[in-house]
Design a protein around this motif. Structure first.
Motif, PDB file in Angstrom:
ATOM      1  N   ASN A   2      -7.790  19.049  11.047  1.00  0.00           N
ATOM      2  CA  ASN A   2      -7.222  20.325  11.474  1.00  0.00           C
ATOM      3  C   ASN A   2      -6.633  20.197  12.875  1.00  0.00           C
ATOM      4  O   ASN A   2      -6.785  19.177  13.557  1.00  0.00           O
ATOM      5  CB  ASN A   2      -8.275  21.437  11.426  1.00  0.00           C
ATOM      6  N   CYS A   3      -5.959  21.256  13.318  1.00  0.00           N
ATOM      7  CA  CYS A   3      -5.235  21.204  14.592  1.00  0.00           C
ATOM      8  C   CYS A   3      -6.172  21.085  15.795  1.00  0.00           C
ATOM      9  O   CYS A   3      -5.834  20.434  16.792  1.00  0.00           O
ATOM     10  CB  CYS A   3      -4.353  22.446  14.730  1.00  0.00           C
ATOM     11  N   HIS A  29      -1.385  13.412  10.768  1.00  0.00           N
ATOM     12  CA  HIS A  29      -1.421  14.866  10.959  1.00  0.00           C
ATOM     13  C   HIS A  29      -0.188  15.346  11.723  1.00  0.00           C
ATOM     14  O   HIS A  29       0.413  16.371  11.373  1.00  0.00           O
ATOM     15  CB  HIS A  29      -2.689  15.265  11.723  1.00  0.00           C
ATOM     16  N   ILE A  30       0.208  14.608  12.747  1.00  0.00           N
ATOM     17  CA  ILE A  30       1.351  15.023  13.573  1.00  0.00           C
ATOM     18  C   ILE A  30       2.642  14.996  12.757  1.00  0.00           C
ATOM     19  O   ILE A  30       3.518  15.850  12.921  1.00  0.00           O
ATOM     20  CB  ILE A  30       1.459  14.120  14.817  1.00  0.00           C
ATOM     21  N   ASP A  31       2.759  14.032  11.860  1.00  0.00           N
ATOM     22  CA  ASP A  31       3.966  13.955  11.028  1.00  0.00           C
ATOM     23  C   ASP A  31       4.111  15.174  10.134  1.00  0.00           C
ATOM     24  O   ASP A  31       5.239  15.559   9.768  1.00  0.00           O
ATOM     25  CB  ASP A  31       3.924  12.686  10.170  1.00  0.00           C
ATOM     26  N   SER A  32       2.991  15.804   9.812  1.00  0.00           N
ATOM     27  CA  SER A  32       3.040  16.943   8.898  1.00  0.00           C
ATOM     28  C   SER A  32       2.863  18.289   9.593  1.00  0.00           C
ATOM     29  O   SER A  32       2.920  19.330   8.940  1.00  0.00           O
ATOM     30  CB  SER A  32       1.952  16.793   7.820  1.00  0.00           C
ATOM     31  N   CYS A  33       2.631  18.272  10.934  1.00  0.00           N
ATOM     32  CA  CYS A  33       2.369  19.525  11.663  1.00  0.00           C
ATOM     33  C   CYS A  33       3.342  19.627  12.834  1.00  0.00           C
ATOM     34  O   CYS A  33       3.247  18.862  13.802  1.00  0.00           O
ATOM     35  CB  CYS A  33       0.926  19.563  12.157  1.00  0.00           C
ATOM     36  N   VAL A  34       4.252  20.581  12.751  1.00  0.00           N
ATOM     37  CA  VAL A  34       5.263  20.740  13.796  1.00  0.00           C
ATOM     38  C   VAL A  34       4.629  21.191  15.112  1.00  0.00           C
ATOM     39  O   VAL A  34       5.001  20.722  16.196  1.00  0.00           O
ATOM     40  CB  VAL A  34       6.331  21.758  13.340  1.00  0.00           C
ATOM     41  N   ALA A  35       3.651  22.087  15.047  1.00  0.00           N
ATOM     42  CA  ALA A  35       3.022  22.622  16.261  1.00  0.00           C
ATOM     43  C   ALA A  35       2.313  21.518  17.042  1.00  0.00           C
ATOM     44  O   ALA A  35       2.441  21.416  18.270  1.00  0.00           O
ATOM     45  CB  ALA A  35       2.037  23.730  15.899  1.00  0.00           C
ATOM     46  N   CYS A  36       1.570  20.675  16.354  1.00  0.00           N
ATOM     47  CA  CYS A  36       0.852  19.593  17.034  1.00  0.00           C
ATOM     48  C   CYS A  36       1.820  18.539  17.557  1.00  0.00           C
ATOM     49  O   CYS A  36       1.584  17.940  18.615  1.00  0.00           O
ATOM     50  CB  CYS A  36      -0.164  18.960  16.086  1.00  0.00           C
ATOM     51  N   ARG A  37       2.905  18.305  16.817  1.00  0.00           N
ATOM     52  CA  ARG A  37       3.893  17.338  17.287  1.00  0.00           C
ATOM     53  C   ARG A  37       4.541  17.830  18.581  1.00  0.00           C
ATOM     54  O   ARG A  37       4.729  17.066  19.531  1.00  0.00           O
ATOM     55  CB  ARG A  37       4.949  17.101  16.206  1.00  0.00           C
TER      56      ARG A  37
END
Length: 209
Positions: A2-3, A29-37
């Motif tokens: 999770n984030c 996770h970062i590849d699939s989560c724009v906010a975390c990237r």
């Protein structure tokens, strides 16, 4: 992942403290989560900017300057040690003076604490039968004859009659009427140091007699 976990791992990632498995999991996770990237990119920019500022502020010191600084520091160490050793030697050589100084310091500290805390009216003397006490006011009425010293602490002293001795007022006020007669000394003590010496001299006098 999770984030929340990803954000925690980002800091370890920037400090190069993640294992290969953790790096792979974070990257997935970062590849699939724009906010975390976006968050990771912001952290990377902040760290890069901070590192640049620190590099600019860090003074450049040559080898000669570094050696000179080290020499100055090392030269100062023996001097301080000699000073401490000299003071300790003086104390050992003068034990009586050292003990007396400590005793006086402790006594003065104790008296000073008493001076600051004591606010209650205190009246002392060998003949108080004709002395009138009302509230914080101590009065020697007109026609009264007090034999001996009179001491008033933290109050007002009004003298209209006769006192055959000293009148001392500590942390208070003194009024002498035209009819008053004081055969001894009149003292008003309003300073801690004066009060300290008065207490010391009074204690010594009491022991002597």
């Amino acid at each position: 992942m999770n984030c929340n976990v990803a954000v925690m791992l980002m800091h370890d990632y920037l400090d190069d403290e993640l294992s290969r498995d953790e790096q792979a999991e974070l990257k997935l996770h970062i590849d699939s989560c724009v906010a975390c990237r976006t968050r990771l990119e912001q952290l990377e920019r902040t760290e890069a900017l901070t590192g640049t500022m620190m590099d600019k502020r860090r003074p450049v010191m040559t080898a000669e300057q570094s050696s000179a600084l080290t020499a100055r520091i090392m030269d100062s160490v023996p001097f301080k040690r000699r000073r401490r050793a000299g003071f300790a030697s003086w104390v050992r050589s003068h034990p009586a003076i050292s003990v007396a100084a400590v005793f006086v310091l402790v006594m003065f500290s104790s008296f000073l604490a008493m001076w600051q805390q004591d606010s209650e009216l205190t009246v002392s003397g060998s003949d108080l039968a004709q002395v009138v006490i009302s509230g914080d006011t101590v009065t020697v009425p007109e026609g009264a004859h007090v034999k001996g010293d009179l001491v008033v602490e933290n109050g007002k002293a009004n003298v209209y009659g006769e006192v055959d001795g000293d009148v001392t007022v500590i942390s208070g006020s003194l009024y002498q009427a035209s009819t008053a007669h004081i055969s001894g000394e009149v003292k008003q003590i309003d300073q801690a140091l004066d009060w300290f010496w008065y207490k010391v001299s009074h204690s010594i006098s009491s022991l002597a007699y």
